[in-house]
Design an enzyme around this catalytic site. Structure first.
Site, PDB file in Angstrom:
ATOM      1  N   ASN A  11      -7.254   0.470   7.059  1.00 16.67           N
ATOM      2  CA  ASN A  11      -7.204  -0.769   6.279  1.00 16.67           C
ATOM      3  C   ASN A  11      -5.733  -1.116   6.058  1.00 16.67           C
ATOM      4  O   ASN A  11      -5.060  -0.473   5.264  1.00 16.67           O
ATOM      5  CB  ASN A  11      -7.933  -0.554   4.941  1.00 16.67           C
ATOM      6  CG  ASN A  11      -7.832  -1.765   4.032  1.00 16.67           C
ATOM      7  OD1 ASN A  11      -7.374  -2.836   4.458  1.00 16.67           O
ATOM      8  ND2 ASN A  11      -8.240  -1.614   2.778  1.00 16.67           N
ATOM      9  N   LYS A  13      -4.514  -3.630   4.640  1.00 18.62           N
ATOM     10  CA  LYS A  13      -4.278  -4.415   3.418  1.00 18.62           C
ATOM     11  C   LYS A  13      -3.333  -5.593   3.759  1.00 18.62           C
ATOM     12  O   LYS A  13      -3.422  -6.117   4.869  1.00 18.62           O
ATOM     13  CB  LYS A  13      -3.741  -3.510   2.306  1.00 18.62           C
ATOM     14  CG  LYS A  13      -4.652  -2.282   2.111  1.00 18.62           C
ATOM     15  CD  LYS A  13      -4.404  -1.500   0.865  1.00 18.62           C
ATOM     16  CE  LYS A  13      -5.405  -0.350   0.796  1.00 18.62           C
ATOM     17  NZ  LYS A  13      -5.315   0.413  -0.433  1.00 18.62           N
ATOM     18  N   HIS A 100     -13.719  -4.011  -2.035  1.00 17.33           N
ATOM     19  CA  HIS A 100     -12.604  -3.068  -2.210  1.00 17.33           C
ATOM     20  C   HIS A 100     -12.122  -3.153  -3.658  1.00 17.33           C
ATOM     21  O   HIS A 100     -12.110  -4.239  -4.245  1.00 17.33           O
ATOM     22  CB  HIS A 100     -11.476  -3.407  -1.235  1.00 17.33           C
ATOM     23  CG  HIS A 100     -10.445  -2.315  -1.164  1.00 17.33           C
ATOM     24  ND1 HIS A 100      -9.504  -2.134  -2.143  1.00 17.33           N
ATOM     25  CD2 HIS A 100     -10.245  -1.331  -0.253  1.00 17.33           C
ATOM     26  CE1 HIS A 100      -8.753  -1.077  -1.832  1.00 17.33           C
ATOM     27  NE2 HIS A 100      -9.187  -0.576  -0.690  1.00 17.33           N
ATOM     28  N   GLU A 102      -9.353  -3.272  -4.908  1.00 12.75           N
ATOM     29  CA  GLU A 102      -8.272  -4.252  -5.121  1.00 12.75           C
ATOM     30  C   GLU A 102      -8.842  -5.665  -5.260  1.00 12.75           C
ATOM     31  O   GLU A 102      -8.231  -6.515  -5.912  1.00 12.75           O
ATOM     32  CB  GLU A 102      -7.252  -4.154  -3.971  1.00 12.75           C
ATOM     33  CG  GLU A 102      -6.422  -2.877  -4.104  1.00 12.75           C
ATOM     34  CD  GLU A 102      -5.948  -2.265  -2.802  1.00 12.75           C
ATOM     35  OE1 GLU A 102      -5.932  -2.955  -1.775  1.00 12.75           O
ATOM     36  OE2 GLU A 102      -5.592  -1.067  -2.821  1.00 12.75           O
ATOM     37  N   GLU A 168     -14.047   5.424  -2.622  1.00 13.41           N
ATOM     38  CA  GLU A 168     -12.611   5.417  -2.897  1.00 13.41           C
ATOM     39  C   GLU A 168     -12.392   5.492  -4.407  1.00 13.41           C
ATOM     40  O   GLU A 168     -12.431   4.453  -5.090  1.00 13.41           O
ATOM     41  CB  GLU A 168     -11.964   4.132  -2.363  1.00 13.41           C
ATOM     42  CG  GLU A 168     -12.190   3.889  -0.884  1.00 13.41           C
ATOM     43  CD  GLU A 168     -11.137   2.966  -0.280  1.00 13.41           C
ATOM     44  OE1 GLU A 168     -10.707   3.263   0.836  1.00 13.41           O
ATOM     45  OE2 GLU A 168     -10.749   1.968  -0.916  1.00 13.41           O
ATOM     46  N   GLY A 174      -3.573   5.014  -2.909  1.00 12.25           N
ATOM     47  CA  GLY A 174      -2.134   4.746  -2.864  1.00 12.25           C
ATOM     48  C   GLY A 174      -1.319   5.581  -3.837  1.00 12.25           C
ATOM     49  O   GLY A 174      -0.156   5.288  -4.094  1.00 12.25           O
ATOM     50  N   SER A 212      -5.601   8.035  -0.325  1.00  8.29           N
ATOM     51  CA  SER A 212      -4.494   8.921   0.044  1.00  8.29           C
ATOM     52  C   SER A 212      -4.836   9.891   1.184  1.00  8.29           C
ATOM     53  O   SER A 212      -4.320  11.009   1.229  1.00  8.29           O
ATOM     54  CB  SER A 212      -3.984   9.691  -1.183  1.00  8.29           C
ATOM     55  OG  SER A 212      -3.488   8.779  -2.146  1.00  8.29           O
ATOM     56  N   GLY A 234      -2.427   3.344   3.618  1.00 11.56           N
ATOM     57  CA  GLY A 234      -1.034   3.483   4.028  1.00 11.56           C
ATOM     58  C   GLY A 234      -0.818   4.206   5.349  1.00 11.56           C
ATOM     59  O   GLY A 234      -0.040   3.744   6.196  1.00 11.56           O
TER      60      GLY A 234
HETATM   61  O1  G3P Z   1      -9.046   1.109   1.781  1.00 16.21           O
HETATM   62  C1  G3P Z   1      -8.186   2.201   1.905  1.00 16.21           C
HETATM   63  C2  G3P Z   1      -7.591   2.601   0.648  1.00 16.21           C
HETATM   64  O2  G3P Z   1      -7.814   1.840  -0.463  1.00 16.21           O
HETATM   65  C3  G3P Z   1      -6.851   3.840   0.519  1.00 16.21           C
HETATM   66  O3  G3P Z   1      -5.512   3.517   0.534  1.00 16.21           O
HETATM   67  O4  G3P Z   1      -3.163   3.971   0.942  1.00 16.21           O
HETATM   68  O5  G3P Z   1      -4.514   5.505  -0.531  1.00 16.21           O
HETATM   69  O6  G3P Z   1      -4.896   5.483   1.922  1.00 16.21           O
HETATM   70  P1  G3P Z   1      -4.447   4.680   0.713  1.00 16.21           P
END
Ligand code: G3P
Length: 250
Positions: A11, A13, A100, A102, A168, A174, A212, A234
């Protein structure tokens, strides 16, 4: 059959640029085929067509093009700024992320809107990937399952057998903080049970973990029971990290 594969969905983003996107996708296309892994890329909407054009069938291993969101309006028309599920299909999208965290954090999106979006996606033959997960407060209060069960209730009564979910935990997104293996195992088993009881025993189910995930923790996360893959933020922007996660899924 994607319902038996491990999924690794990146993703992006709100990240990306024509030039960098092309480089990343062209490198990913050269990965050797892995018939047991379903790979997906989720660029910002404006780059969907670019990624679709850059992705091609590599042996028998297709890279799926996924969208980050979709309009809640089912038809075309006077909805300035919106992009419909039909348009997503038209530019080669297979899978659409719904809900999501976010989207709920910054756009106040709740179950009712998510339900409309899921129906729009299903109606044009695409697959919704519902994101669920508790906040830190909900986890601290011991209400994480209640929170996730409420989010999963949008699936109730849908005319489909196919249920894809990304778990998640909001506090793991993140932040570099990954849920423990025990927390993941416990919640994934719970999500499986919830879907089976809401939607019946012949449901096809994939439950991905997100939060993460990176090249160093992916193998351990994939070894947890009921973890059918990962939704990667990320680390999906970096070729080496993303390919290492794909390899860990094989
Ligand atoms: O949709 C993937 C996500 O929200 C996780 O983000 O950067 O923690 O891998 P991240």
């Amino acid at each position: 059959n994607i319902w038996q594969q491990k999924w690794v969905i990146g993703n992006w983003k709100m990240n990306g640029q024509l030039h960098n996107n092309n480089n990343l996708v062209h490198k990913l296309r050269q990965l050797p085929a892995a018939s047991n892994v379903c790979i997906g890329i989720t660029p910002p909407t404006v780059y969907l067509l670019q990624v679709h054009n850059a992705v091609q069938i590599v042996l028998d291993n297709k890279i799926h093009v996924c969208a980050q969101d979709v309009s809640r309006f089912p038809d075309k028309g006077a909805y300035t700024g919106e992009v419909s599920a039909e348009m997503m299909r038209d530019v080669g999208v297979d899978i659409v992320l719904i809900g999501h965290s976010e989207r709920s954090l910054y756009f106040n999106e709740k179950n009712d809107v998510q339900r409309l979006k899921i129906e729009n996606v299903l109606n044009v033959g695409l697959l919704p990937l519902l994101c669920v997960g508790e906040s830190l407060k909900e986890r601290e209060d011991g209400r994480e399952k209640e929170a996730v069960a409420y989010q999963l209730s949008v699936f109730k009564g849908l005319k489909t057998q196919n249920f894809a979910v990304a778990y998640e935990p909001v506090w793991a997104i993140g932040t570099g903080k990954v849920a423990t293996k025990e927390q993941i195992a416990d919640m994934h088993a719970f999500i499986y049970n919830e879907i089976l009881s809401l939607c019946g025993n012949d449901a096809n189910i994939r439950v991905l973990y997100g939060g993460s995930v990176n090249d160093t923790n992916a193998a351990e996360i994939f070894s947890v029971p009921h973890v059918d893959g990962a939704l990667v933020g990320g680390a999906s922007l970096k070729y080496d990290a993303f390919t290492a996660i794909i390899q860990a899924a094989q």
